[in-house]
Design an enzyme around this catalytic site. Structure first.
Site, PDB file in Angstrom:
ATOM      1  CG  LEU A  62       8.928 -17.196  -3.816  1.00  0.00           C
ATOM      2  CD1 LEU A  62       8.865 -17.279  -2.294  1.00  0.00           C
ATOM      3  CD2 LEU A  62       9.312 -15.769  -4.251  1.00  0.00           C
ATOM      4  CG  ASP A  96      -2.055   0.988   1.106  1.00  0.00           C
ATOM      5  OD1 ASP A  96      -2.396   1.374  -0.029  1.00  0.00           O
ATOM      6  OD2 ASP A  96      -2.607   1.384   2.147  1.00  0.00           O
ATOM      7  CG  HIS A 117      -0.589   2.020  -9.238  1.00  0.00           C
ATOM      8  ND1 HIS A 117      -0.789   1.647  -7.925  1.00  0.00           N
ATOM      9  CD2 HIS A 117      -1.656   2.784  -9.582  1.00  0.00           C
ATOM     10  CE1 HIS A 117      -1.942   2.171  -7.502  1.00  0.00           C
ATOM     11  NE2 HIS A 117      -2.486   2.868  -8.494  1.00  0.00           N
TER      12      HIS A 117
HETATM   13  C1  IPE Z   1      -5.486  -2.799  -0.275  1.00  0.00           C
HETATM   14  O1  IPE Z   1      -5.108  -1.469  -0.383  1.00  0.00           O
HETATM   15  C2  IPE Z   1      -5.461  -3.450  -1.620  1.00  0.00           C
HETATM   16  C3  IPE Z   1      -4.150  -3.574  -2.272  1.00  0.00           C
HETATM   17  C4  IPE Z   1      -2.993  -3.241  -1.779  1.00  0.00           C
HETATM   18  C5  IPE Z   1      -4.183  -4.161  -3.585  1.00  0.00           C
HETATM   19  P1  IPE Z   1      -6.185  -0.303  -0.451  1.00  0.00           P
HETATM   20  O2  IPE Z   1      -5.430   0.954  -0.535  1.00  0.00           O
HETATM   21  O3  IPE Z   1      -7.165  -0.551  -1.532  1.00  0.00           O
HETATM   22  O4  IPE Z   1      -6.910  -0.446   0.956  1.00  0.00           O
HETATM   23  P2  IPE Z   1      -7.938   0.545   1.680  1.00  0.00           P
HETATM   24  O5  IPE Z   1      -9.106   0.685   0.770  1.00  0.00           O
HETATM   25  O6  IPE Z   1      -7.241   1.839   1.916  1.00  0.00           O
HETATM   26  O7  IPE Z   1      -8.273  -0.146   2.965  1.00  0.00           O
HETATM   27  C1  IPE Z   2      -1.815   0.112  -3.331  1.00  0.00           C
HETATM   28  O1  IPE Z   2      -1.497   1.462  -3.344  1.00  0.00           O
HETATM   29  C2  IPE Z   2      -1.948  -0.451  -4.732  1.00  0.00           C
HETATM   30  C3  IPE Z   2      -3.311  -0.815  -5.125  1.00  0.00           C
HETATM   31  C4  IPE Z   2      -4.365  -0.741  -4.383  1.00  0.00           C
HETATM   32  C5  IPE Z   2      -3.476  -1.294  -6.483  1.00  0.00           C
HETATM   33  P1  IPE Z   2      -2.642   2.554  -3.338  1.00  0.00           P
HETATM   34  O2  IPE Z   2      -3.007   2.871  -4.742  1.00  0.00           O
HETATM   35  O3  IPE Z   2      -3.753   2.137  -2.467  1.00  0.00           O
HETATM   36  O4  IPE Z   2      -1.893   3.780  -2.707  1.00  0.00           O
HETATM   37  P2  IPE Z   2      -2.498   4.854  -1.700  1.00  0.00           P
HETATM   38  O5  IPE Z   2      -3.031   4.112  -0.505  1.00  0.00           O
HETATM   39  O6  IPE Z   2      -3.582   5.586  -2.429  1.00  0.00           O
HETATM   40  O7  IPE Z   2      -1.329   5.731  -1.371  1.00  0.00           O
HETATM   41 MG    MG Z   3      -4.135   2.405  -0.491  1.00  0.00          MG
END
Ligand code: IPE
Ligand code: IPE
Ligand code: MG
Length: 261
Positions: A136, A25, A42
């Site tokens: 892995l 995240d 990303h």
């Molecule tokens: C969880 O992250 C999903 C992934 C890392 C793919 P999110 O950024 O979507 O989670 P929430 O919505 O903040 O809980």
């Molecule tokens: C996690 O990073 C990746 C996916 C959910 C695909 P985020 O896109 O949720 O990044 P933040 O939380 O907005 O910084």
């Molecule tokens: Mg996020």
């Protein structure tokens, strides 16, 4: 001996997780901080993912399960979702051959039926190419949700009951477990979430029942080899009690000779 055995230091060289689950995240915030579009975050996240895969392979970790796209992530702006889908296709085609050479076995968990035909084909091809690999196990959770996983398991189970292949009387936790994702893996020992949030976000909710949870503020694209080492050292210092007392665990870890004294 004191009953407070919660902070027993263990030898980090000896206590490695067999299975690590990661919520990667913070990509969007990483990009925002740099005044870049979210998709740049990303893309930077892919580099961090490559690193953790290499580190797991190097440390002989058996399984790594990464959260790439949640069932809730469809709720993001359409432009972000479609650029993420394009990134998945290009990343799979760029990385899978390299992973295959490194003996990595790639599998996807989640409901892949909502993905484009193109993405579904590259998912299927990458699984087929690497299925015989013995290194892995890399599990990629894509359009995955823990609640979906449990409901899906229930559907499969009910079908078996209807066909008289399973009886309700024999249903127990082990049998149920055989219907959820990753049933051929040890459950995750260590969960890592980057990006500062302290939540599970519907990841592996059945499988994480006894996992050690490690949260770090670092944004995923910045997650380095050193951060990974820190997570491993933190894990090595945990005493996993599974409902027992600290004293019992200490006794179990004593060499046989000492136990009889
Ligand atoms: C969880 O992250 C999903 C992934 C890392 C793919 P999110 O950024 O979507 O989670 P929430 O919505 O903040 O809980
Ligand atoms: C996690 O990073 C990746 C996916 C959910 C695909 P985020 O896109 O949720 O990044 P933040 O939380 O907005 O910084
Ligand atoms: Mg996020």
């Amino acid at each position: 001996m004191s009953d407070d055995l919660t902070n027993i230091e263990q030898d980090s060289a000896q206590v490695l997780p067999r299975h690590i689950a990661v919520v990667m995240d913070g990509n969007g915030r990483w990009a925002n901080k740099r005044h870049l579009p979210r998709i740049a975050g990303h893309k930077a996240g892919v580099t961090a993912t490559r690193k953790i895969v290499e580190n797991c392979a190097k440390n002989k970790i058996e399984s790594l399960t990464i959260f790439a796209f949640s069932s809730e992530n469809w709720n993001r702006p359409e432009a972000e979702v479609s650029s993420l889908m394009a990134l998945f296709v290009s990343t799979i085609s760029a990385e899978v051959k390299k992973l295959h050479k490194k003996n990595v076995c790639v599998k996807f968990i989640g409901d892949r039926s909502r993905f484009s035909d193109k993405l579904q084909s590259s998912i299927n091809e990458s699984e087929q190419l690497t299925e015989g690999n013995t290194g892995l196990h890399l599990n990629i959770a894509a359009n995955y949700g823990g609640r979906w996983d449990i409901v899906n398991a229930c559907k499969s189970l009910i079908n078996k009951v209807k066909n008289n292949e399973v009886s309700i009387q024999e249903l127990d936790e082990d049998l149920f477990d055989s219907f959820v994702s990753l049933n051929d893996h040890a459950p995750p020992d260590l969960f890592i979430r980057t990006g500062g949030e302290r939540r599970i976000s519907n990841f592996l909710i059945w499988q994480l029942a006894y996992t050690e949870l490690y949260f770090v503020d670092t944004l995923w694209p910045d997650f380095s080899d050193e951060h990974f080492e820190s997570a491993l050292s933190w894990f090595a210092g945990r005493q996993r009690r599974f409902g027992k007392t600290g004293q019992q665990i200490m006794n179990e870890q004593l060499p046989e000779k000492l136990k009889s004294i």
